[in-house]
Design an enzyme around this catalytic site. Structure first.
Site, mmCIF file in Angstrom:
data_model
loop_
_atom_site.group_PDB
_atom_site.id
_atom_site.type_symbol
_atom_site.label_atom_id
_atom_site.label_comp_id
_atom_site.label_asym_id
_atom_site.label_seq_id
_atom_site.Cartn_x
_atom_site.Cartn_y
_atom_site.Cartn_z
ATOM 1 N N GLY A 116 55.136 -7.132 15.372
ATOM 2 C CA GLY A 116 55.287 -6.054 16.345
ATOM 3 C C GLY A 116 56.287 -5.056 15.813
ATOM 4 O O GLY A 116 56.733 -5.162 14.667
ATOM 5 N N THR A 154 58.482 -10.525 14.727
ATOM 6 C CA THR A 154 57.467 -11.228 13.964
ATOM 7 C C THR A 154 57.050 -12.431 14.796
ATOM 8 O O THR A 154 57.897 -13.107 15.377
ATOM 9 C CB THR A 154 58.052 -11.743 12.624
ATOM 10 O OG1 THR A 154 58.599 -10.632 11.928
ATOM 11 C CG2 THR A 154 56.988 -12.384 11.768
ATOM 12 N N VAL A 155 55.764 -12.676 14.874
ATOM 13 C CA VAL A 155 55.286 -13.833 15.633
ATOM 14 C C VAL A 155 54.670 -14.825 14.658
ATOM 15 O O VAL A 155 53.799 -14.465 13.860
ATOM 16 C CB VAL A 155 54.264 -13.409 16.718
ATOM 17 C CG1 VAL A 155 53.797 -14.628 17.509
ATOM 18 C CG2 VAL A 155 54.863 -12.374 17.658
ATOM 19 N N ASP A 164 54.593 -1.941 28.933
ATOM 20 C CA ASP A 164 53.893 -1.841 27.644
ATOM 21 C C ASP A 164 52.528 -2.524 27.744
ATOM 22 O O ASP A 164 52.099 -3.198 26.813
ATOM 23 C CB ASP A 164 54.739 -2.496 26.536
ATOM 24 C CG ASP A 164 54.273 -2.097 25.140
ATOM 25 O OD1 ASP A 164 53.543 -1.099 25.008
ATOM 26 O OD2 ASP A 164 54.634 -2.794 24.174
#
Ligand SMILES: Nc1ncnc2c1ncn2[C@@H]1O[C@H](COP(=O)(O)OP(=O)(O)OP(=O)(O)O)[C@@H](O)[C@H]1O
Length: 378
Positions: free
Chosen positions: A50, A54-55, A161
């Site tokens: 994103g 970080t995912v 969002d």
């Protein structure tokens, strides 16, 4: 498992206190053993990036009690999101807890989340190459998101969002809202000047955003196209000034409660849950779903402030791209510097027509996102 949050630290049902532990320097990247409430976990492969996070996947290594799922998503960034304050709900990606680590010298805040193995609606839709989703699917997904929004708003927050990339699909087909990185308390918004602004229509903005998402699910592309080279302000001007709902049945246009450029007249999530489009009983056989299983998401980031729009690319880039936050304010400002002169002209782009039944059109108008410059047949 219910998390109990205490002074910003996590306790699990009164168990051991949180133990912060620095990572051991010489472990291999991608196999880092960290401590998460006295539980070791292993960082797995990257799911996506994103704007500020970080995912990756995460697996608990000593999960004998079965308190955690065998696979979680861990969102790592330099600050905590507000998800823990919003509370659990079936239509919100579950948050199991949080952890703080130091990785490559940077302090990271890790949020442990339910892993939505089928990726985001945005990614799934993109795989359909411009095709929209079947009506029954849009109806079910929208109902789920509305229930999630109702929970968020009822708890005094706005998501801020909401977009298809932040609506995730779980392995059992459940649809859940994710990414609370921009969530705000609805009663208090602090401007960059530090001044508190009250009465900002944040929940209403979420409903508007949901309207855009519904249009996108139907037509397979974003509600308002944003031509390359055009300026973000031209898009705003059209969204605010355009009152021509050509293409929509007069019955929908004339209803004061559904003409909702005015946020105060826009329907709430609660009201929309009773709209005929959502309140309909669906035949399970009608739920023809897209079945695209995603492993790795593409990179796409949302602008965090108006200055970021010029550089914002909504199309995906290479998922191998490394997430790298700006080190300093100077670096960020330098990245925004350009010799280009802004184009303030207004383009003629508008929403692609929707050929759907009246109740759907009414639903879109109710959310304030039904704009079209072409006729729609009933
Ligand atoms: N719980 C989750 N399960 C599976 N995938 C997830 C989960 N949370 C996030 N992702 C994926 O990881 C990627 C990065 O997500 P993140 O929320 O950090 O950013 P984003 O919403 O894509 O962008 P931005 O930060 O600009 O809003 C996205 O592609 C998202 O679909």
């Amino acid at each position: 498992m219910n998390n109990v949050w205490n002074s910003g630290k996590m306790e699990m049902k009164g168990k051991k206190k949180v133990m912060w532990q620095r990572i051991i320097d010489n472990l291999q990247p991608g196999y880092i053993i960290l401590t998460f409430d006295s539980m070791e976990w292993v960082r797995g492969e990257t799911i996506g990036y994103g704007s500020f996070s970080t995912v990756t996947l995460a697996t608990p290594t000593d999960n004998d009690s079965g308190e955690f799922p065998p696979l979680m998503a861990v969102k790592s960034s330099d600050s905590y999101a507000r998800q823990r304050e919003i509370g659990d709900c079936d239509e919100i990606v579950r948050c199991y807890g949080e952890d703080r680590t130091v990785e490559n010298g940077d302090e990271m805040y890790n949020l442990f989340l339910e892993y939505a193995s089928r990726g985001s609606l945005g990614s799934n839709l993109k795989k359909l190459n411009g095709e929209g989703l079947p009506e029954a699917t849009v109806c079910r997904y929208t109902g789920s998101v509305l229930r999630g929004l109702r929970h968020i708003h009822a708890n005094g927050f706005a998501h801020c969002d909401l977009k298809l990339r932040n609506i995730l699909l779980c392995c059992d087909g459940a649809v859940k809202i994710a990414d609370f990185g921009l969530a705000k308390r609805t009663e208090e918004v602090t401007a960059s000047s530090g001044v508190q602004i009250r009465g900002m229509p944040l929940s209403e903005a979420d409903v508007w955003a949901l309207g855009c998402a519904v249009v996108e699910m139907f037509i397979g592309e974003t509600a308002w196209s944003f031509k390359e080279g055009s300026h973000f302000m031209s898009l705003l001007i059209r969204m605010v000034s355009e009152r021509n709902f050509r293409g929509f049945p007069r019955t929908c246009r004339d209803k004061e409660e559904t003409f909702c450029q005015n946020p105060k007249k826009r329907w709430t999530a609660e009201m929309l849950l009773n709209h005929p489009f959502i309140a309909v009983d669906l035949d399970p056989d009608d739920l023809e779903e897209t079945d695209i299983h995603l492993k790795t998401e593409d990179v796409s980031t949302s602008p965090r402030c108006p200055f970021e729009f010029a550089d914002w690319v909504s199309a995906s880039s290479d998922s191998e791209t490394q997430y790298r936050p700006f080190d300093s304010l100077d670096e960020r400002i330098a990245s925004l510097a350009t010799d280009l002169i802004p184009d303030w002209s207004v383009t003629s782009n508008w929403v692609t027509p929707l050929k759907k039944k009246e109740s759907i059109l009414g639903f879109h108008v109710a959310m304030g996102s039904a704009h079209s410059n072409e006729s729609v047949e009933d």
